[in-house]
Motif scaffolding. Sequence first.
Motif, PDB file in Angstrom:
ATOM      1  N   LEU A 288     -52.631 -92.710   3.956  1.00 42.41           N
ATOM      2  CA  LEU A 288     -52.354 -91.259   4.441  1.00 42.41           C
ATOM      3  C   LEU A 288     -51.235 -91.220   5.393  1.00 42.41           C
ATOM      4  O   LEU A 288     -50.298 -90.405   5.495  1.00 42.41           O
ATOM      5  N   LYS A 289     -50.991 -92.490   6.034  1.00 42.10           N
ATOM      6  CA  LYS A 289     -49.625 -92.744   6.837  1.00 42.10           C
ATOM      7  C   LYS A 289     -48.466 -92.395   5.885  1.00 42.10           C
ATOM      8  O   LYS A 289     -47.545 -91.651   6.200  1.00 42.10           O
ATOM      9  N   ASP A 290     -48.264 -93.076   5.088  1.00 40.78           N
ATOM     10  CA  ASP A 290     -47.336 -93.016   4.135  1.00 40.78           C
ATOM     11  C   ASP A 290     -47.007 -91.776   3.566  1.00 40.78           C
ATOM     12  O   ASP A 290     -45.710 -91.229   3.246  1.00 40.78           O
ATOM     13  N   LYS A 291     -48.068 -90.939   3.129  1.00 37.88           N
ATOM     14  CA  LYS A 291     -47.887 -89.672   2.733  1.00 37.88           C
ATOM     15  C   LYS A 291     -47.256 -88.516   3.570  1.00 37.88           C
ATOM     16  O   LYS A 291     -46.423 -87.719   3.514  1.00 37.88           O
ATOM     17  N   ILE A 292     -47.620 -88.906   4.954  1.00 39.28           N
ATOM     18  CA  ILE A 292     -47.208 -88.047   6.074  1.00 39.28           C
ATOM     19  C   ILE A 292     -45.940 -88.222   6.116  1.00 39.28           C
ATOM     20  O   ILE A 292     -45.084 -87.405   6.415  1.00 39.28           O
ATOM     21  N   PHE A 293     -45.373 -89.448   6.156  1.00 38.68           N
ATOM     22  CA  PHE A 293     -44.073 -90.094   6.426  1.00 38.68           C
ATOM     23  C   PHE A 293     -43.164 -89.446   5.197  1.00 38.68           C
ATOM     24  O   PHE A 293     -41.871 -89.626   5.363  1.00 38.68           O
ATOM     25  N   SER A 294     -43.716 -89.391   4.243  1.00 38.65           N
ATOM     26  CA  SER A 294     -42.882 -88.924   2.998  1.00 38.65           C
ATOM     27  C   SER A 294     -42.862 -87.488   2.717  1.00 38.65           C
ATOM     28  O   SER A 294     -42.374 -86.739   1.849  1.00 38.65           O
ATOM     29  N   LEU A 295     -43.394 -86.539   3.599  1.00 38.16           N
ATOM     30  CA  LEU A 295     -43.112 -85.034   3.565  1.00 38.16           C
ATOM     31  C   LEU A 295     -41.645 -84.752   3.745  1.00 38.16           C
ATOM     32  O   LEU A 295     -41.184 -85.352   4.650  1.00 38.16           O
ATOM     33  N   ASP A 296     -41.674 -83.643   3.120  1.00 34.51           N
ATOM     34  CA  ASP A 296     -39.994 -83.006   3.444  1.00 34.51           C
ATOM     35  C   ASP A 296     -40.098 -82.440   4.773  1.00 34.51           C
ATOM     36  O   ASP A 296     -40.574 -81.270   4.754  1.00 34.51           O
ATOM     37  N   ILE A 297     -39.515 -82.968   5.893  1.00 37.42           N
ATOM     38  CA  ILE A 297     -39.296 -82.595   6.971  1.00 37.42           C
ATOM     39  C   ILE A 297     -38.604 -80.949   7.113  1.00 37.42           C
ATOM     40  O   ILE A 297     -39.193 -80.077   7.894  1.00 37.42           O
ATOM     41  N   ILE A 298     -37.576 -80.900   6.403  1.00 41.82           N
ATOM     42  CA  ILE A 298     -36.882 -79.707   6.590  1.00 41.82           C
ATOM     43  C   ILE A 298     -37.752 -78.484   6.161  1.00 41.82           C
ATOM     44  O   ILE A 298     -37.926 -77.367   6.574  1.00 41.82           O
ATOM     45  N   MET A 299     -38.272 -78.705   4.736  1.00 42.90           N
ATOM     46  CA  MET A 299     -39.182 -77.723   4.273  1.00 42.90           C
ATOM     47  C   MET A 299     -40.520 -77.545   4.990  1.00 42.90           C
ATOM     48  O   MET A 299     -40.762 -76.358   5.158  1.00 42.90           O
ATOM     49  N   PHE A 300     -41.087 -78.572   5.410  1.00 43.86           N
ATOM     50  CA  PHE A 300     -42.377 -78.324   6.293  1.00 43.86           C
ATOM     51  C   PHE A 300     -41.951 -77.472   7.645  1.00 43.86           C
ATOM     52  O   PHE A 300     -42.967 -76.471   7.796  1.00 43.86           O
ATOM     53  N   PHE A 301     -40.759 -77.866   8.402  1.00 49.09           N
ATOM     54  CA  PHE A 301     -40.769 -76.838   9.466  1.00 49.09           C
ATOM     55  C   PHE A 301     -40.043 -75.625   9.287  1.00 49.09           C
ATOM     56  O   PHE A 301     -40.419 -74.648   9.965  1.00 49.09           O
ATOM     57  N   CYS A 302     -39.368 -75.321   8.275  1.00 50.39           N
ATOM     58  CA  CYS A 302     -38.853 -74.211   7.548  1.00 50.39           C
ATOM     59  C   CYS A 302     -40.200 -73.259   7.537  1.00 50.39           C
ATOM     60  O   CYS A 302     -40.100 -72.158   7.750  1.00 50.39           O
ATOM     61  N   ILE A 303     -41.152 -73.648   6.678  1.00 48.88           N
ATOM     62  CA  ILE A 303     -42.185 -72.743   6.553  1.00 48.88           C
ATOM     63  C   ILE A 303     -43.146 -72.511   7.676  1.00 48.88           C
ATOM     64  O   ILE A 303     -43.523 -71.568   7.767  1.00 48.88           O
ATOM     65  N   LEU A 304     -42.983 -73.520   8.542  1.00 52.60           N
ATOM     66  CA  LEU A 304     -43.906 -73.412   9.876  1.00 52.60           C
ATOM     67  C   LEU A 304     -43.130 -72.325  10.622  1.00 52.60           C
ATOM     68  O   LEU A 304     -43.693 -71.238  11.361  1.00 52.60           O
ATOM     69  N   ILE A 305     -41.697 -72.243  10.844  1.00 55.73           N
ATOM     70  CA  ILE A 305     -40.955 -71.310  11.615  1.00 55.73           C
ATOM     71  C   ILE A 305     -41.021 -69.754  10.992  1.00 55.73           C
ATOM     72  O   ILE A 305     -41.172 -68.894  11.788  1.00 55.73           O
TER      73      ILE A 305
ATOM     74  N   TYR B 141     -34.959 -68.787   3.986  1.00 53.93           N
ATOM     75  CA  TYR B 141     -35.457 -68.981   2.460  1.00 53.93           C
ATOM     76  C   TYR B 141     -34.521 -69.758   1.664  1.00 53.93           C
ATOM     77  O   TYR B 141     -34.958 -70.460   0.746  1.00 53.93           O
ATOM     78  N   VAL B 142     -33.201 -69.578   2.030  1.00 47.30           N
ATOM     79  CA  VAL B 142     -32.394 -70.541   1.240  1.00 47.30           C
ATOM     80  C   VAL B 142     -32.681 -72.123   1.477  1.00 47.30           C
ATOM     81  O   VAL B 142     -32.592 -73.009   0.764  1.00 47.30           O
ATOM     82  N   LEU B 143     -32.893 -72.442   2.472  1.00 51.00           N
ATOM     83  CA  LEU B 143     -33.130 -73.712   2.934  1.00 51.00           C
ATOM     84  C   LEU B 143     -34.373 -74.407   2.229  1.00 51.00           C
ATOM     85  O   LEU B 143     -34.262 -75.277   1.589  1.00 51.00           O
ATOM     86  N   ILE B 144     -35.466 -73.363   2.056  1.00 46.40           N
ATOM     87  CA  ILE B 144     -36.674 -73.638   1.474  1.00 46.40           C
ATOM     88  C   ILE B 144     -36.307 -73.976  -0.088  1.00 46.40           C
ATOM     89  O   ILE B 144     -36.756 -75.215  -0.538  1.00 46.40           O
ATOM     90  N   THR B 145     -35.670 -73.000  -0.541  1.00 46.52           N
ATOM     91  CA  THR B 145     -35.298 -73.167  -1.919  1.00 46.52           C
ATOM     92  C   THR B 145     -34.457 -74.296  -2.283  1.00 46.52           C
ATOM     93  O   THR B 145     -34.550 -75.052  -3.229  1.00 46.52           O
ATOM     94  N   TRP B 146     -33.462 -74.762  -1.430  1.00 44.47           N
ATOM     95  CA  TRP B 146     -32.513 -75.912  -1.503  1.00 44.47           C
ATOM     96  C   TRP B 146     -33.374 -77.161  -1.386  1.00 44.47           C
ATOM     97  O   TRP B 146     -33.137 -77.938  -2.213  1.00 44.47           O
ATOM     98  N   ARG B 147     -34.267 -77.257  -0.608  1.00 42.82           N
ATOM     99  CA  ARG B 147     -35.079 -78.365  -0.440  1.00 42.82           C
ATOM    100  C   ARG B 147     -35.957 -78.575  -1.845  1.00 42.82           C
ATOM    101  O   ARG B 147     -36.174 -79.810  -2.264  1.00 42.82           O
TER     102      ARG B 147
END
Length: 399
Positions: A38-55, A315-321
């Motif tokens: 689970l720890k490896d999966k969390i650290f493997s998340l795409d952080i930019i996409m994750f925070f773009c969706i959250l924002i 939206y462009v950042l999400i698409t790019w990621r």
Amino acid sequence: FIFNRLKIVDLKKRSNQPIRYKNLIMVFNGEIYNYLSLKDKIFSLDIIMFFCILILGIISFFAMYSTDGGEFAYHTKSHIVRFFVFFLLFITVSFFQVNFWYTWSIPIYIVILGLLILVKFFGLTSSGSQRWLDLYFLNLQPSELMKIGLILFLAKYYHRISSGDVNKIRYLIQPFLALLVPVILVVMQPDLGTSFLIAVGGAIVVWLAGVKMKFFTYLGALFLFSAPVAISFLKDYQKSRILTFLDPSRDPLGAGYQITQSKIAIGSGGLFGKGFLNGSQSYLDYLPEKHTDFIFTLFSEEFGFFGSMFILLIYVLITWRIVGVGHAVRSSFGKLYCYSFATAFFIYVAVNMGMVLGLIPIVGAPLPIMSYGGSSMMAIMFGLGIVMSCKIHKDQALG
């Protein structure tokens, strides 16, 4: 570890170092499975996409609060709850291995197709359209889920056939039928906007798989020749939307009212907008449906050109990621899915923004994550979750 049929071989047997079981790679009948903790999966998340969706979700909270007149009312509460529920869905889906979505892509497509058939007989009707199934906790619109289901189905289909067979006629029949059947079912609801977006998503997969342009040319010519016949089957309000797009001034207080008010609201926002909760078009109720397909209009009026460009940048950042994940993932299934979903996702955004700006006819396309609507948000979060699954398990090879 390598697991080959029923034999386990310990590659670290000769090492004096303690063995950690957090990253288990197994090979079974030619397929590679990468079991991460689970720890490896969390650290493997795409952080930019994750925070773009959250924002984007947080911005949508304030936009929805504005549509409710600056009150924490029904639409705001419902939208916030849905976002966090489906954001949890997004995280959960991302933790499943790519092999899971590869295996279940056809059953997922069949289930969604079955739901579309059920809509025909048991669906809820609103504003002349029969699009929803009452699930008690949610009025589900299966056509939104089909946007993802079709891409999954076709990505698996083209993963299984060789590139040399892609343009053979017998290998074109199944994807053509898989695309045509749901489009017809959605057109019958009637929902031309969603059927168009479903068709575009499927066509993108077919094109990226390597199908020659001549087949698209033939279909385009067939569509043009059949257009006069198809127009005769359109509902009156659908014909009115097309005529209003060609000449918005023909019925400014009727069919052209929504788009006219939308243009006024966006234009009045100027460079920096009128300020949060200060949109006159929105607060004086000149702009109908501002919480759904026209949420971008309200946001543009309040935050102006620069605010609108900020949303577009996200939206462009999400698409790019998403495209970046497609580059990194090992399997052709993952690549096809990510590239196709990235293109379709950006088209959803472009269609909505083009619609509220009067660049294309009003087709009833929600703005991903921003617009109010449970089915649309569920589908987008589900699709993004599969992309994140490809990111986390990018080294997993499929047979």
